[in-house]
Each structure stands twice: as C-alpha cells, then as structure tokens.
Design an enzyme around this catalytic site. Structure first.
Site, PDB file in Angstrom:
ATOM      1  N   LYS A 163       3.516  -7.551  45.422  1.00 17.02           N
ATOM      2  CA  LYS A 163       3.630  -6.085  45.380  1.00 17.02           C
ATOM      3  C   LYS A 163       2.268  -5.423  45.172  1.00 17.02           C
ATOM      4  O   LYS A 163       1.911  -4.485  45.861  1.00 17.02           O
ATOM      5  CB  LYS A 163       4.570  -5.642  44.238  1.00 17.02           C
ATOM      6  CG  LYS A 163       5.988  -6.152  44.346  1.00 17.02           C
ATOM      7  CD  LYS A 163       6.877  -5.555  43.268  1.00 17.02           C
ATOM      8  CE  LYS A 163       6.485  -5.908  41.836  1.00 17.02           C
ATOM      9  NZ  LYS A 163       6.600  -7.345  41.513  1.00 17.02           N
ATOM     10  N   ARG A 168      12.476  -0.609  37.530  1.00 17.44           N
ATOM     11  CA  ARG A 168      12.905  -1.992  37.301  1.00 17.44           C
ATOM     12  C   ARG A 168      14.312  -2.062  36.741  1.00 17.44           C
ATOM     13  O   ARG A 168      14.836  -3.147  36.540  1.00 17.44           O
ATOM     14  CB  ARG A 168      11.949  -2.672  36.313  1.00 17.44           C
ATOM     15  CG  ARG A 168      10.844  -3.518  36.974  1.00 17.44           C
ATOM     16  CD  ARG A 168       9.976  -4.026  35.853  1.00 17.44           C
ATOM     17  NE  ARG A 168       9.199  -5.194  36.129  1.00 17.44           N
ATOM     18  CZ  ARG A 168       7.910  -5.175  36.479  1.00 17.44           C
ATOM     19  NH1 ARG A 168       7.293  -4.043  36.680  1.00 17.44           N
ATOM     20  NH2 ARG A 168       7.246  -6.304  36.611  1.00 17.44           N
ATOM     21  N   ARG A 207      -2.764 -17.931  38.718  1.00 13.84           N
ATOM     22  CA  ARG A 207      -3.650 -16.893  39.269  1.00 13.84           C
ATOM     23  C   ARG A 207      -4.604 -16.297  38.232  1.00 13.84           C
ATOM     24  O   ARG A 207      -4.312 -16.265  37.040  1.00 13.84           O
ATOM     25  CB  ARG A 207      -2.838 -15.802  39.969  1.00 13.84           C
ATOM     26  CG  ARG A 207      -2.012 -14.953  39.049  1.00 13.84           C
ATOM     27  CD  ARG A 207      -1.132 -13.997  39.831  1.00 13.84           C
ATOM     28  NE  ARG A 207      -0.385 -13.140  38.910  1.00 13.84           N
ATOM     29  CZ  ARG A 207       0.475 -12.208  39.277  1.00 13.84           C
ATOM     30  NH1 ARG A 207       0.726 -11.979  40.539  1.00 13.84           N
ATOM     31  NH2 ARG A 207       1.095 -11.472  38.359  1.00 13.84           N
ATOM     32  N   ARG A 218      -3.944 -12.933  33.178  1.00  9.05           N
ATOM     33  CA  ARG A 218      -3.010 -12.086  32.437  1.00  9.05           C
ATOM     34  C   ARG A 218      -2.313 -12.905  31.361  1.00  9.05           C
ATOM     35  O   ARG A 218      -1.967 -14.065  31.580  1.00  9.05           O
ATOM     36  CB  ARG A 218      -1.973 -11.504  33.393  1.00  9.05           C
ATOM     37  CG  ARG A 218      -2.486 -10.287  34.108  1.00  9.05           C
ATOM     38  CD  ARG A 218      -1.556  -9.783  35.160  1.00  9.05           C
ATOM     39  NE  ARG A 218      -0.162  -9.688  34.733  1.00  9.05           N
ATOM     40  CZ  ARG A 218       0.778  -9.095  35.460  1.00  9.05           C
ATOM     41  NH1 ARG A 218       0.470  -8.554  36.619  1.00  9.05           N
ATOM     42  NH2 ARG A 218       2.019  -9.041  35.030  1.00  9.05           N
ATOM     43  N   ARG A 221      10.135 -13.424  33.151  1.00 15.18           N
ATOM     44  CA  ARG A 221       9.986 -12.268  34.047  1.00 15.18           C
ATOM     45  C   ARG A 221      10.909 -12.397  35.259  1.00 15.18           C
ATOM     46  O   ARG A 221      11.478 -11.418  35.724  1.00 15.18           O
ATOM     47  CB  ARG A 221       8.514 -12.133  34.489  1.00 15.18           C
ATOM     48  CG  ARG A 221       7.620 -11.642  33.341  1.00 15.18           C
ATOM     49  CD  ARG A 221       6.163 -11.972  33.544  1.00 15.18           C
ATOM     50  NE  ARG A 221       5.578 -11.300  34.672  1.00 15.18           N
ATOM     51  CZ  ARG A 221       4.414 -11.664  35.241  1.00 15.18           C
ATOM     52  NH1 ARG A 221       3.745 -12.704  34.763  1.00 15.18           N
ATOM     53  NH2 ARG A 221       3.946 -10.991  36.244  1.00 15.18           N
TER      54      ARG A 221
HETATM   55  P1  AMP Z   1       3.732  -6.179  36.294  1.00 18.37           P
HETATM   56  O1  AMP Z   1       2.266  -5.934  36.225  1.00 18.37           O
HETATM   57  O2  AMP Z   1       4.442  -5.221  37.220  1.00 18.37           O
HETATM   58  O3  AMP Z   1       4.071  -7.618  36.582  1.00 18.37           O
HETATM   59  O4  AMP Z   1       4.322  -5.862  34.844  1.00 18.37           O
HETATM   60  C1  AMP Z   1       3.899  -6.603  33.725  1.00 18.37           C
HETATM   61  C2  AMP Z   1       4.858  -6.377  32.572  1.00 18.37           C
HETATM   62  O5  AMP Z   1       4.854  -4.983  32.208  1.00 18.37           O
HETATM   63  C3  AMP Z   1       6.322  -6.671  32.868  1.00 18.37           C
HETATM   64  O6  AMP Z   1       6.626  -8.049  32.739  1.00 18.37           O
HETATM   65  C4  AMP Z   1       7.019  -5.819  31.822  1.00 18.37           C
HETATM   66  O7  AMP Z   1       6.915  -6.389  30.532  1.00 18.37           O
HETATM   67  C5  AMP Z   1       6.154  -4.559  31.826  1.00 18.37           C
HETATM   68  N1  AMP Z   1       6.628  -3.578  32.817  1.00 18.37           N
HETATM   69  C6  AMP Z   1       5.950  -3.156  33.933  1.00 18.37           C
HETATM   70  N2  AMP Z   1       6.668  -2.247  34.600  1.00 18.37           N
HETATM   71  C7  AMP Z   1       7.823  -2.096  33.907  1.00 18.37           C
HETATM   72  C8  AMP Z   1       8.993  -1.316  34.102  1.00 18.37           C
HETATM   73  N3  AMP Z   1       9.122  -0.497  35.174  1.00 18.37           N
HETATM   74  N4  AMP Z   1       9.984  -1.405  33.181  1.00 18.37           N
HETATM   75  C9  AMP Z   1       9.878  -2.215  32.105  1.00 18.37           C
HETATM   76  N5  AMP Z   1       8.812  -3.000  31.864  1.00 18.37           N
HETATM   77  C10 AMP Z   1       7.788  -2.936  32.761  1.00 18.37           C
END
Ligand code: AMP
Length: 225
Positions: A19, A94, A133, A167, A178
């Site tokens: 994404k 989400r 990664r 990360r 996740r």
């Molecule tokens: P990402 O960078 O999109 O993989 O997000 C990393 C982490 O941020 C996720 O595993 C969640 O803990 C949190 N997170 C990001 N976006 C959301 C969302 N829309 N709703 C809830 N938690 C989020």
C-alpha cells in the site's frame, strides 16, 4: 456532491501488500497526497503527544489503535491545505467504525470516495516480506534481508546513507498480530465498499510496476479528468 471535488482514493490490503509503495508512486504520478495513518501515528509517538503515548504499545504489539484516536488524527490531516489536490488513504479506514466516520467527514466536505482498491496477496508470503524489511533513514529507500540487499552491506544504494532503520512492529510476532487484525477488522470493508459500488480488486503478488500500472488504469477510469 460536486464532480470536481478533490478525489478520494483508498488502498486496502494487509501489511506487506504494498500500500505504502503504491501510494507513493500514485502521489508522484497524479499529485494526490498520500495519507498514511501509520505514518501519522509513528510521528505522534515520536513527538510524544497524548495520542502517540496511547498508541505506542498497541502499535508495537501489532494491534489496532482506538478508532477515536485515528479518526481525530485523520480529520486534522485532511483539513490541511495540501489535501485540496486529492488524497490516497493508505491504512485508513481499518474498521467499519472508521469507514462510517470517513463517510460522514466526506459529506461535510462535499466529497465522495472515487475508488477503493483492494490489494490482494497471499498471507504466508506477507510474513516473510514484512519481517525482513528495512529502510534508509536518510532517503527512505526500502530494502529487504532476502529480496533486496544494498550493493554494499549497510550502505544505501540511492544516497550513500548508512543509517538503516526497521519498524518496531516488523517482527514475525507483530506481523502475525497485524495480519489477524486485518482479517478480523479490516477485510470486512471489502464487502462494505463493494456494496457502495466503488470497489476494485488487484492481484498484488506480481511485480511492483505491474501492480502500479493496474492501479493507474483503475484510477484514470474512476476519477473524472
Ligand atoms: P501501518 O503503517 O499502516 O502498517 O500501521 C502501523 C500500525 O499503526 C498498525 O499496525 C496499527 O497499530 C496502527 N494503525 C495505523 N492505521 C490505523 C488505523 N486506521 N486504525 C487503527 N490502527 C492503525
């Protein structure tokens, strides 16, 4: 509802589906702003805001941050002037609660969702993809322990930087959590947006450029010129 309102595009997909990579490519190509709630939350954690403090442990464990925190962060970001050219939402919504909150925000701003694209991938491949990664801290170039190593170990091919970062939630355990959160809470949005007539699906297991070409085609036909 106006047809020349700034476009709103959504990329759905589990961690590792690409994404972020695809959203950055679309940002360059179309001039829309990539809005990643993950990036906004990581910035809040780094800045030590109240939202960041509440989100930190949940993120490290691979769970979902509370809807209210994420919706507030997204609403504030959407109100910034650069979003007037259009946005690509990456990692939001989400949950169904977030999707409904977004619908309400867009009614207020007289916008609509032009296209939701689900990046379809294989779960098993995602754990390997995400757990290896890392990125260059200086320029953001992405690398992988197995699939893309720099020519000289520890030195960025792109900018020569030597500070590589991973990360905190790209561990095997957190990626598992996740993925679970994705299937339990986010995957139902595929049906939600299908019901709204804005959903397309793309096989995202292929080459980055092939996936990007498929996305470009879908966006060109979804967004009025
Ligand atoms: P990402 O960078 O999109 O993989 O997000 C990393 C982490 O941020 C996720 O595993 C969640 O803990 C949190 N997170 C990001 N976006 C959301 C969302 N829309 N709703 C809830 N938690 C989020």
């Amino acid at each position: 509802m106006t047809t020349n309102a700034p476009p709103v595009l959504i990329l759905l997909g589990p961690p590792g589906a690409g994404k972020g990579t695809q959203a950055r490519m679309l940002e360059e190509q179309f001039g829309y702003v990539q809005l990643s709630t993950g990036d906004l939350l990581r910035a809040a954690v780094a800045a030590g805001t109240d939202a960041g403090k509440a989100a930190d442990a949940v993120m490290k464990a691979g769970g979902l941050v509370s809807d209210q925190i994420v919706i507030d962060i997204l609403r504030d970001r959407l109100a910034e002037p650069d979003c007037a050219t259009g946005v690509i939402l990456d990692g939001f919504p989400r949950t169904t609660v977030q999707a409904k909150a977004l619908d309400a925000l867009l009614v207020e701003s007289k916008q609509r969702i032009d296209s939701v694209i689900s990046l379809d991938v294989d779960d098993a491949a995602m754990v390997t993809r995400v757990a290896g990664r890392y990125t260059c801290a200086s320029c953001g170039e992405g690398y992988h322990d197995t699939f893309k190593v720099p020519a000289t170990a520890g030195v960025c091919d792109n900018c020569g930087g030597t500070d590589m970062k991973r990360r905190a939630d790209d561990t095997v355990e957190a990626v598992g959590a996740r993925l679970e959160a994705y299937h339990a809470q986010t995957a139902p949005l595929i049906d939600y947006y299908d019901g709204h007539g804005v959903l397309s699906r793309v096989d995202a297991m292929g080459q980055i450029n092939d996936v990007a070409a498929a996305l470009r085609g879908l966006i060109k036909s979804a967004v009025p010129a």
